[in-house]
Each structure stands twice: as structure tokens, then as C-alpha cells.
Design an enzyme around this catalytic site. Sequence first.
Site, mmCIF file in Angstrom:
data_model
loop_
_atom_site.group_PDB
_atom_site.id
_atom_site.type_symbol
_atom_site.label_atom_id
_atom_site.label_comp_id
_atom_site.label_asym_id
_atom_site.label_seq_id
_atom_site.Cartn_x
_atom_site.Cartn_y
_atom_site.Cartn_z
ATOM 1 N N SER A 97 -5.299 -1.803 -1.992
ATOM 2 C CA SER A 97 -5.694 -1.068 -0.756
ATOM 3 C C SER A 97 -6.737 -1.514 0.141
ATOM 4 C CB SER A 97 -5.926 0.405 -1.532
ATOM 5 O OG SER A 97 -6.222 1.152 -0.121
ATOM 6 N N ASP A 240 -5.691 0.533 6.743
ATOM 7 C CA ASP A 240 -6.253 0.036 5.575
ATOM 8 C C ASP A 240 -5.378 -1.355 5.015
ATOM 9 O OD1 ASP A 240 -4.604 1.871 4.657
ATOM 10 O OD2 ASP A 240 -5.816 1.558 2.575
ATOM 11 N N ASP A 242 -3.314 -1.500 2.620
ATOM 12 C CA ASP A 242 -1.828 -1.435 2.185
ATOM 13 C C ASP A 242 -1.180 -0.337 2.983
ATOM 14 O OD1 ASP A 242 -3.496 0.771 1.316
ATOM 15 O OD2 ASP A 242 -2.008 1.210 -0.244
ATOM 16 N N ASP A 244 -1.528 2.715 3.970
ATOM 17 C CA ASP A 244 -1.338 4.130 3.708
ATOM 18 C C ASP A 244 -2.119 5.179 4.412
ATOM 19 O OD1 ASP A 244 -3.353 3.674 2.229
ATOM 20 O OD2 ASP A 244 -2.748 4.674 0.539
HETATM 21 MG MG MG Z 1 -4.696 2.121 0.968
#
Ligand code: MG
Length: 460
Positions: A97, A240, A242, A244
Site C-alpha cells: 500500500s 497511495d 496501491d 485504493d
Molecule cells: Mg492502499
Amino acid sequence: MAKLFGTNGVRGEVGQGMTAELALRLGMAVGTWLKPGDRVAVGRDARDSGPHLQAAFSSGLNATGVHTVDVGVLASPGIQLYVRDKRFAAGGIITASHNPAVYNGIKLVAPDGTETSQDEEAAVEAVYASGKFRLAVWDTVGKHAVDTGAAQHYLEAVLKQVDVRAIRNARLKVVLDPGGGAGCVTAPSLMNTLGVQVVPLSCTLDGAFRDRPSEPSQENAKRAMEAVRKSGAHLGILQDGDADRAIFVDEKGQFVWGDASLSLAILHELPRHTAGGKVPVVCTAVSSSSCVADAVKMAGGRLEWTVVGSPVVAREMLRHNAVFGGEDNGGLMFTRHQVCRDGLMAMAFMLELLAKTGKPFSELVAQVPRYALVKDKIHVPEARKQAILASLKPLIAKEAGVKSVDDRDGLKAYLANGWVLIRPSGTEPIYRIQAEAATPAAATAIIARFKPILERAAAH
Ligand code: MG
């Protein structure tokens, strides 16, 4: 054995806690937990360490007779959507992440696209710890395939959720900063399809995050804030590692806190779900600002507080049949799309909001009240965390001015002028204490009153 799964899957420093060997063994554990012939979709974020960990994890799955499909570098929510829509038995995401590039991790996805529950993780962990893997023989070994279409599938799904024509007609200008993370794969394409003029910052995949750390914090957003001011853009967007989560910068170049964008989304999402007098449910963690509760109330909804952590928020959303949920870190979950944090969906929603209202983003954000949040922490021995909580509870409950205490995750005491939340960290030997009130001075005063009580409980 130390616990393998943390709040967000398995995570560690590459070559130290997170190794190819661990990924291989975890793949074999997941494969043993699944059935022979099951299919697992596996993808990753942009980290340089991603390919070898993904290969090892997939190899472990194949060794147990489970088939794998490699979807390549893609935002976590894109992989989650692919698992759900293409009916996979599970998904695997190689990501850490927002953590620095020295880290990587592995997250598991349930067939419905949500992150796997703690019970399922415990079951996989038990297989991992036992070392008893169900290895396939030569003609039952799992097959490995590649699908390059997952990003397009994801993009199209998000586009279906917004009024593409309205956004195109608004001729918006946006500073886009995915930080070299997985968002680079789909966010620029989304802007292009929506006719948005883009001022690109770090829109090329960078497995080492050379331009900026991958957490979209206020500090790391300074470059985007400056770019918005210089370019006269309507909005700045950061993601961020990744992708999400999405964090926004208003047209004045001001950082918009995650709790404000969360409240703004609630205010404008809930009216879609109130037909026939329905009262839509929203879920958020106890650590979220009161402005979230205000927004839910303003929009005629009902709020359900949850334990901290996006997998839990998602599970609670399913349990309460919620239409929306989220966290104060830029993680927004639209049930009509999918029940997980989705940065691409969040930015598409905000663009639609700008297009349809014709208002500056700062004016939209001003629709929800703001509170001051003050955070502090104290160090405690790991072994005493639970004992401290037990002794703290009666002390907090009898403290003057405490109206009620919510103990679902740590202790949250509601006061006449705000609240205080005291909870042990899940990853560090510390207790966090945070207070919210109308002004920073009032929030600081709450901390000053409750921190000594925490310290006394910790000292015994
Ligand atoms: Mg994330």
C-alpha cells in the site's frame, strides 16, 4: 510462531520479513486451503520487488493444483473487482500500500472481492504453520495464465458509475499525482476518457517511489498543491501506492483532509438511496471525525460505527446492508460499485460532483462542518496492552463529563464538547490517544485531561 497476517495482510521488509520463500509457502498454504482446480487471480502494485514475490506466490498455488491468472500491475480495487466479476475462488495482491519501497506484502481477496476475513486468514495461517501442503502430482499441477484485460475491465466498471457526458462537458482541469504507484495504470486513462485536461505528476510507474513517498499526506502533497495553484486546475488528486485511496486538493491549492472528502461523498451519495423514504446506512470506523456523523445526519442516513481497519468496515457494510462506507484516510467504498476502498471510483465521483454542481471544490467541502483533531501517544509494554484497557475502562466511565463510552475498539468517550478515543496500536507497543472538538485548544484540553488517566492506568 509470530502472527503472519496483520491489519492489512502479510507485510514486511523485502529480503527480511517478506521473502520469496515466505511468498512460496503462503501460496502453498492458500492452495491447500482452497480446492484443487480452483482459480486465483494474482496482481501487484508497482514495487520493484513485486514480480519475484508474485512469481513465488503463484508458483506455490500452482504446486497445490490451483490455477493462477496474472493480471499484472493494477490498483488493488481493480484486482478485487476482477476477482468478483470473473468468479475466482480467491485473489492475491502483492502490495504494501502506502509503505516505503523497502516493504512489500501479500493481501488475500475473497470471492466477493472484499478482503478476506480474519477467520479465513487464521485458517490459511494454520495451514502455513503446519507446513502440511497438499502438493499436486505431474498431471494435476495448476496452470498459470496471463490476462492483460483486467485494467480495462476496471476502468469500464468505474465509468458505468458516473455521468460521462456531464463530466466531458464540464471541461475540467486536474493535477493528477498517483505517485508512480499502481494508479498510473488506470487514472490517466480515466481522465482521458472523461475529457479531463491533466497536469501530470509522477504518472509513470516507479517501483522505488523516487518522486514522493507513496502516502498521500499533506506533506507529500505539497508539490501537487503548488501545481494546482500554478495551473489553475479545478482539482488536485493524489493516490497511495496501491491506489485504493484518493486524496484531494481544492482549486485554491489547499489540502483537503480525508474526513472532509469522506463527508462530502456521503452528503452527495446518500440522496441516491433515499427514494421511498428509505434511510440509507453508512459505516465508518470509531476513529473518524464527527463531521462524518454530521454529513450522514444532513443527508438523512443512519451511521454505524465500526472497529478500525478497512476490511472490518467492508464486512460491517455487508452486515448492515450499507450503501456507503469509508475511512478518514481517503478510502471511500461505494456499495453500488464494490464494497472495498476504490481510489479510481472516488476520483470519478468527485469529478462528477464538480461537473454537476458547477461549484468550486472548496465551496463543496465547506458544506460539511470541520472539527479540530489532536493526536498523542504513550509507549507501553506489548504484554500489558489488554490489562491497561481493562483497568482504564472504569476510570474513563466515571470521569466527570463523560456522557457515554463506546468500547468496540479501544475506548471512545463522548463529552459535551467532543470526544476522546484511547486505543492500543495493532502494530506498535504504544497506546494512541486522540481528541476532537470544535477548536484545537478545546481538543488539546481534552487530551490534557485524559492522557494522565491513561498514563496512570499504564503505570500500574
Ligand atoms: Mg492502499
